[in-house]
Write a protein that holds these residues in place. Sequence first.
Motif: not given
Length: 191
Positions: A31-52
């Motif tokens: 999940t995007t939440r798990r990916i963001a947690e593993r990367a040490g960033v906020a989930e919003v950063t994931l969506f800002r950088r990659f959209k989906t």
Amino acid sequence: MHLHPPRRTADTRLLSAALELVAERGYRGATTRRIAERAGVAEVTLFRRFKTKARLVAEAVRWATADLGSLAQEPTGDLRTDLVRLARVYNDLIQTRRGLVLRILPELGREPALQKVFREVMETRLGGVFALFQHYQAAGRLEAEPVAAQALAFLGPLFARNLLGEALGLEVPFQPEAYVERYLVGRERRD
């Protein structure tokens, strides 16, 4: 004064986390939440950088396979050297990402977004490999046959060897020079 090594960028951490989690949990479980947690960033950063998530996974696969595409684009003129180099890079790529490959392959049929991404990325990466075989056919070093068939005949056994070895828990030593020599039997032109 003690200098700390530079931290990986958030993008690199997200790409790496996406690959790790898809390998561990599959596409849906990553999940995007798990990916963001593993990367040490906020989930919003994931969506800002990659959209989906699909775009993130697509970019992660591109990032993870970059070596394969760049290797095959510059023939040296020495068929054996280029094939040994290709075999080594491809074998190393599979070795380092085999968990991901084992996890993604069964999911390709169930996840249209993942299937589209994987097809596009592999066509791009294999394009460089096809160009290598096409170069040596044009130079009269390899027998004429469909380039895709020739390249897949080279890559397929390496792929199967690694994945089957992983599935069976076998460590199979790889000898790239011997592999290339076996591959060239009946394919190398000796005019």
